[in-house]
Design a protein around this motif. Structure first.
Motif, short mmCIF file in Angstrom:
data_model
loop_
_atom_site.label_atom_id
_atom_site.label_comp_id
_atom_site.label_asym_id
_atom_site.label_seq_id
_atom_site.Cartn_x
_atom_site.Cartn_y
_atom_site.Cartn_z
N ILE A 156 0.85 -1.19 0.00
CA ILE A 156 0.00 0.00 0.00
C ILE A 156 0.89 1.24 0.00
N ILE A 157 0.78 2.04 -1.03
CA ILE A 157 1.56 3.28 -1.14
C ILE A 157 0.67 4.43 -0.69
N THR A 158 1.06 5.11 0.37
CA THR A 158 0.23 6.18 0.92
C THR A 158 0.62 7.54 0.33
N LYS A 159 -0.28 8.49 0.46
CA LYS A 159 -0.07 9.83 -0.09
C LYS A 159 0.93 10.59 0.76
N ARG A 160 1.90 11.22 0.10
CA ARG A 160 2.91 11.99 0.82
C ARG A 160 3.16 13.33 0.11
N HIS A 161 2.13 13.87 -0.51
CA HIS A 161 2.28 15.17 -1.16
C HIS A 161 0.93 15.88 -1.16
N ALA A 162 0.97 17.17 -1.35
CA ALA A 162 -0.24 17.99 -1.47
C ALA A 162 -0.08 18.87 -2.70
N ASP A 163 -1.15 18.99 -3.47
CA ASP A 163 -1.09 19.74 -4.73
C ASP A 163 -1.25 21.25 -4.53
N ASN A 164 -1.73 21.64 -3.35
CA ASN A 164 -1.98 23.05 -3.09
C ASN A 164 -1.38 23.44 -1.74
N LYS A 165 -1.44 24.75 -1.45
CA LYS A 165 -0.92 25.22 -0.17
C LYS A 165 -1.62 24.53 0.98
N TRP A 166 -2.92 24.54 0.94
CA TRP A 166 -3.74 23.81 1.90
C TRP A 166 -4.74 22.94 1.14
N SER A 196 -4.00 18.73 4.69
CA SER A 196 -2.63 18.69 4.19
C SER A 196 -2.15 20.12 3.94
N HIS A 197 -0.87 20.36 4.24
CA HIS A 197 -0.33 21.72 4.11
C HIS A 197 1.10 21.67 3.61
N ASN A 198 1.35 22.41 2.53
CA ASN A 198 2.72 22.61 2.05
C ASN A 198 3.29 23.84 2.75
N LEU A 199 4.22 23.62 3.69
CA LEU A 199 4.83 24.74 4.41
C LEU A 199 5.66 25.61 3.47
N ASN A 200 6.40 24.96 2.59
CA ASN A 200 7.18 25.65 1.57
C ASN A 200 7.47 24.65 0.46
N HIS A 202 9.70 22.55 0.26
CA HIS A 202 10.36 21.32 0.72
C HIS A 202 9.56 20.56 1.78
N TRP A 203 8.86 21.28 2.64
CA TRP A 203 8.20 20.65 3.78
C TRP A 203 6.70 20.52 3.53
N MET A 204 6.16 19.36 3.90
CA MET A 204 4.73 19.12 3.82
C MET A 204 4.31 18.30 5.03
N PHE A 205 3.12 18.56 5.55
CA PHE A 205 2.60 17.70 6.62
C PHE A 205 1.10 17.50 6.40
N SER A 206 0.58 16.45 6.99
CA SER A 206 -0.86 16.17 6.93
C SER A 206 -1.28 15.44 8.19
N VAL A 207 -2.53 15.64 8.56
CA VAL A 207 -3.14 14.91 9.67
C VAL A 207 -4.52 14.47 9.21
N GLY A 208 -4.96 13.35 9.74
CA GLY A 208 -6.27 12.85 9.33
C GLY A 208 -6.85 11.91 10.36
N THR A 209 -8.13 11.71 10.28
CA THR A 209 -8.80 10.77 11.18
C THR A 209 -9.99 10.16 10.44
N THR A 210 -10.27 8.90 10.75
CA THR A 210 -11.37 8.17 10.15
C THR A 210 -12.11 7.40 11.23
N ARG A 211 -13.43 7.49 11.19
CA ARG A 211 -14.28 6.69 12.09
C ARG A 211 -15.22 5.86 11.24
N ASN A 212 -15.26 4.57 11.52
CA ASN A 212 -16.10 3.64 10.77
C ASN A 212 -16.89 2.82 11.79
N LYS A 213 -18.17 3.14 11.93
CA LYS A 213 -19.02 2.45 12.90
C LYS A 213 -19.92 1.47 12.15
N PHE A 214 -19.71 0.18 12.41
CA PHE A 214 -20.49 -0.88 11.80
C PHE A 214 -21.36 -1.50 12.88
#
Length: 702
Positions: A156-166, A196-200, A202-214
């Motif tokens: 599984i290859i996860t996302k490690r880039h953002a196309d925009n500033k935010w 997701s946020h491109n600081l400049n 060179h630097w990018m960071f992202s945070v996320g959360t998922t809830r799945n109630k079955f």
């Protein structure tokens, strides 16, 4: 009729490989290939890869409206997803081999669960919202991925880039479970948020959360609040609540890249006793209760990666993962909706430190590529197992390995390449192991690609096979610390053709053949008696062979039309020996068809998708008191469909869909003994379901 369709698909695919006429430069086709990283010395296009890599894209995942990895893999031609309604787990079977032989990785790091490293992965515990693509390689992968990669790997290859500033994304999905749904206590409810946020530059960071109630699937059961004892209390599929949070920070500059990823997963599963029991006390008088429990799974995942290129290419990963399972036992007073006597204990845990590193370099004008690497796994497992006299005991053991491997590719000509690889593994509990592989790729005229490989891999016994004991009245099943690793020798070959009829119309055809022979397969065998109770223990005694013939064909038109169809034959021969009865070595046949169609209406941006899977009548061995006999599982079809519509300049996206439109739940399994037929059922799903997904995407640049 079905067999005729199979033969047509295979012959059509084979005919297409040789009969189609190319109209454009082959170099234009290369640009359309995905760049892959799994089992490659360096990232490269699929066309250049010696390994035959299959790619599932983010677009395909979204068109399925999938809620977990099982929904995605269920459409893959050789894979069968095996749900377990009692445990709540879903695992994968490939070529008839269970999840112990198939390795699941995230960004090239094996995913840990409470029972192993990379194997026996519960597909319901994998979040789909951060996936960029999935790469699948079938066959022996022991050289590059070590133990337990006999039938293949999934990376599984996860996302490690953002196309925009935010980039801010929020999605909400509501889904029925069969015919069961409401806004609170029935159906499935999913929420996801990512920033997701491109600081400049060179630097990018992202945070996320998922809830799945079955909220579970009742089926023919009556839930937890029934007061009569007809053995129908509880659920057919257990209720569960999944919460995952992740964060990633990425730095990239010229020929250097590093990232750190953190993930925290919590999942709880509720189990309700089938029986309703009676009790009495002075406070309540007579009351009804069930002995219920919950399973709490927790996983933390840390991954630091450093990679770059220069005089030497390098790629190093350091990971720490921990997954635990705590069981809470309690008495549920049904008439009062009250829990009492709650106790919780840790029953399983796996703590794994993992590191992998590779150095690679090209020589002679990039005709020769060499990669040397290591892989180290420090694995500390813990479990509470049953022991004699209805007691339990704690088992805490380490299963470590330290491996070195060397992989080489030599490009004799632009058309012909040869790859060689070897691995040696120092094992803490077993004899040291080795793997090797030889592979080749040859580009024939008319854009034909031929690949072939042979390789040796191995599977080490897992924690349960070694140490678990199940001992109670009438049952005596023992682990075995003297087990040795299983070994596998496999061969595979494929012929692929990519035909670009115009700038917009592309066809891909592939015909593949593979064969695998597994020795010293672990089987639970009769070793004696404890009084009148038979004693069974895991021993290395069985063999397993398979032959797989598959054809896959895909057509794409101007990014608006994507169509695919594939067929697969798998012949399985296994000698199962339990020291009392033994099978013969005949080959049993399994068949399957997969088809998919996605069309996007350019004017409105509306996408319509449909995916169909047909599994033919399959044969497998079944144990009876008189020996092993061949049983048959009926054929079934599985159909998913969805329609996706963007709004507000693609900021808002609405998806409506249905899974399992043919309403599959159980499939009949028939055994014929002494002229009499007996039947049982194999659980596959919870019937026809409908879903609605609403996604909002906000891009900010300033």
């Amino acid at each position: 009729m079905k067999l005729s369709l199979f033969l047509y698909l295979l012959l059509w695919g084979g005919h297409s490989l040789f009969a189609q006429k190319d109209t454009l430069d082959p170099q234009k086709i290369i640009k359309l290939d995905h760049v892959v990283v799994s089992a490659q010395i360096e990232p490269q296009s699929i066309k250049k890869s010696i390994k035959n890599v299959q790619v599932i894209t983010e677009k395909q995942i979204k068109s399925l409206g999938a809620t977990n990895l099982g929904d995605v893999l269920n459409q893959y031609v050789n894979i069968t997803v095996m749900p377990d309604g009692d445990s709540g787990r879903s695992t994968v079977s490939l070529f008839g081999l269970d999840a112990s032989y198939f390795k699941v990785l995230v960004d090239n790091v094996p995913l840990v669960n409470e029972g192993g490293v990379g194997n026996n992965t519960d597909l319901s515990q994998i979040n789909l919202d951060d996936i960029e693509r999935i790469e699948i390689i079938e066959g022996a992968m022991g050289v590059t991925h070590g133990a337990n990669a006999i039938s293949g790997i999934l990376n599984i290859i996860t996302k490690r880039h953002a196309d925009n500033k935010w980039n801010l994304t929020y999605s909400l999905q509501e889904e029925s479970v069969g015919r069961e749904y409401n806004l609170t206590t029935r159906g499935r409810h999913i929420q996801n948020f990512k920033a997701s946020h491109n600081l400049n530059d060179h630097w990018m960071f992202s945070v996320g959360t998922t809830r799945n109630k079955f909220n579970g699937f009742l089926g023919n059961y009556n839930g937890k609040n029934v007061l009569y004892n007809d053995q129908n209390r509880g659920y057919r599929f257990l209720p569960r609540n999944y919460l995952q949070t992740n964060a990633i920070i990425n730095y990239k500059k010229e020929h250097f890249n590093t990232f750190y990823k953190f993930e925290l997963m919590n999942q709880d599963i509720s189990f309700y006793d089938r029986s309703v029991k009676s009790g009495y006390n002075d406070q309540w008088g007579r009351y009804k209760f069930g002995n219920d429990r919950r399973y709490f799974y927790k996983r933390q995942f840390h991954h630091l990666n450093i990679n770059g290129s220069g005089w030497l290419n390098y790629n190093f990963s350091l990971s720490y993962q921990e997954q635990t399972r705590d069981d809470e036992y309690f008495r549920y007073i049904i008439s009062r909706r009250l829990e009492t006597n709650n106790t919780t204990e840790r029953v399983e845990a796996m703590k794994v430190g993992y590191s992998k590193g590779e150095l690679s370099k090209s020589f002679y004008d990039k005709r020769l590529a060499l990669s040397i690497g290591y892989e180290a796994t420090k694995n500390k497992g813990f479990a509470i197992v049953n022991a004699s006299q209805n007691r339990t005991k704690e088992v805490s053991e380490s299963i470590d390995n330290y491996d070195g491997f060397l992989v080489s590719e030599y490009h004799f000509t632009p058309q012909f390449s040869l790859g060689l690889g070897g691995r040696y593994s120092y094992q803490s509990l077993f004899d040291n192991q080795y793997s090797f592989s030889v592979g080749s790729r040859y580009l024939l005229p008319k854009n034909l690609e031929w690949r072939a490989s042979v390789g040796r891999s191995y599977r080490t016994p897992d924690f349960y096979e070694l140490f678990s004991n199940i001992i109670f009245e009438g049952h005596y099943f023992l682990g075995n610390e003297s087990l040795i690793p299983e070994s596998s020798l496999s061969f595979d070959t494929s012929l692929k053709k990519m035909t670009l009829f115009s700038d917009d119309l592309l066809m891909k055809n592939q015909l593949s053949l593979s064969h695998n022979r597994i020795k010293d397969r672990i089987t639970n065998a009769l070793i004696g008696y404890e009084g009148s109770t038979p004693k069974y223990q895991n021993i290395n005694i069985s063999k397993y062979n398979y032959i797989n013939l598959a054809s896959t064909n895909a057509l794409s038109l101007d990014e608006n039309l994507e169509a695919s169809i594939g067929a697969s034959f798998t012949w399985i021969s296994q000698i199962i020996d339990n020291n009392v009865h033994k099978t013969d070595d005949r080959y049993l046949l399994n068949m399957g068809i997969n088809a998919g169609l996605t069309y996007t209406f350019p004017k409105w941006g509306t996408s319509v998708s449909g995916y169909y899977k047909w599994a033919g009548k399959s044969q497998l061995w079944a144990a009876t008191t008189n020996g092993y006999i061949v049983s048959e599982v009926d054929s079934y079809g599985w159909l998913d469909a969805s329609i996706k519509q963007p709004f507000l300049g693609k900021k808002l996206e609405l998806t409506l869909g249905a899974r399992n439109l043919l309403d599959v739940t159980d499939v009949k399994r028939t055994l014929t003994t002494e002229g009499h037929n007996t039947s049982s059922s194999v659980l596959l799903g919870y019937g026809r379901t409908f879903f609605l997904k609403l996604s909002y995407n906000l891009d900010i640049n300033y």
